[in-house]
Motif scaffolding. Structure first.
Motif, short mmCIF file in Angstrom:
data_model
loop_
_atom_site.label_atom_id
_atom_site.label_comp_id
_atom_site.label_asym_id
_atom_site.label_seq_id
_atom_site.Cartn_x
_atom_site.Cartn_y
_atom_site.Cartn_z
N PRO A 1 0.83 -1.21 0.00
CA PRO A 1 0.00 0.00 0.00
C PRO A 1 0.86 1.26 0.00
N GLU A 2 0.40 2.25 -0.74
CA GLU A 2 1.06 3.56 -0.75
C GLU A 2 0.09 4.54 -0.11
N ASP B 1 11.00 13.99 -3.62
CA ASP B 1 9.63 13.68 -4.00
C ASP B 1 8.71 13.51 -2.79
N GLY B 2 9.25 13.66 -1.59
CA GLY B 2 8.45 13.43 -0.39
C GLY B 2 7.99 11.99 -0.29
N PHE B 3 8.89 11.05 -0.59
CA PHE B 3 8.54 9.63 -0.69
C PHE B 3 9.48 8.78 0.17
N ALA B 4 8.92 7.76 0.82
CA ALA B 4 9.72 6.78 1.56
C ALA B 4 9.08 5.41 1.43
N GLU C 1 3.86 8.79 0.78
CA GLU C 1 4.11 9.89 -0.15
C GLU C 1 3.41 11.14 0.37
N GLN C 2 4.16 12.21 0.52
CA GLN C 2 3.61 13.46 1.01
C GLN C 2 2.76 14.11 -0.08
N VAL C 3 1.58 14.57 0.32
CA VAL C 3 0.68 15.24 -0.61
C VAL C 3 1.34 16.53 -1.10
N ASP C 4 1.31 16.71 -2.42
CA ASP C 4 1.90 17.89 -3.05
C ASP C 4 0.95 18.35 -4.16
N ALA C 5 0.28 19.48 -3.94
CA ALA C 5 -0.72 19.97 -4.89
C ALA C 5 -0.12 20.25 -6.27
N SER C 6 1.20 20.50 -6.32
CA SER C 6 1.82 20.81 -7.62
C SER C 6 2.31 19.57 -8.35
N SER D 1 1.85 15.57 -9.88
CA SER D 1 0.83 14.77 -10.56
C SER D 1 0.63 13.49 -9.75
N GLN D 2 -0.17 13.58 -8.70
CA GLN D 2 -0.39 12.43 -7.81
C GLN D 2 -1.73 11.78 -8.11
N TRP D 3 -1.83 10.51 -7.76
CA TRP D 3 -3.03 9.73 -8.04
C TRP D 3 -4.02 9.87 -6.89
#
Length: 143
Positions: free
Chosen positions: A9-10, A38-41, A53-58, A60-62
């Motif tokens: 899970p992500e 990318d704010g990812f681990a 994954e950290q939410v980033d409004a700028s 292209s996140q799913w």
């Protein structure tokens, strides 16, 4: 080489550092690898794996819909651990209260019951995490 599970899970999180403090310092996961830019681990605890994954409004996140707390409504993530006691102590020291207190529960699986000492805690974004210490099996009482 690091082995990635077939299902991982992500979780979208609001603050990666707060989430890492919870998942690593309290629950005992290790950072397998990360991309801070990318704010990812990618985390691992003896084969239990989760991506943050950290939410980033700028970016292209799913996201199928806007996120609202508590995140992950309708799901809980079960993680097998050798023992739950130390984890509960670390959570308490870090100021996390349990969503569901620790209890021994037996679940029927065909003709046996499997036991687990389990509790549920919410991560900083509200995801439910159920930590489970296996207690073994016993015959299911016939009716």
């Amino acid at each position: 080489m690091f082995h990635r599970n077939k299902l991982v899970p992500e979780l979208m999180v609001t603050d990666l550092q707060s989430s890492l403090a919870f998942w690593v310092s309290c629950l005992g996961f290790k950072v397998a690898y990360q991309r801070p830019e990318d704010g990812f681990a990618y985390l691992d605890l003896d084969g239990a794996q989760v991506m943050l994954e950290q939410v980033d409004a700028s970016a292209s996140q799913w996201l199928a819909a806007p996120l609202a707390r508590p995140f992950g409504r309708g799901i809980n993530l079960q993680v097998d651990v050798p023992a739950v006691g130390l984890i509960i102590q670390r959570l308490d020291l870090a100021g996390f209260s349990l969503f569901r207190d620790c209890t021994d529960t037996w679940y029927r699986v065909d003709s046996v019951e499997v036991g687990q000492r389990e509790f549920i805690v919410q991560d900083p974004d509200g995801y439910l995490v159920r930590l489970v210490e296996r207690l073994g099996e016993r015959l299911y009482p016939s009716s």
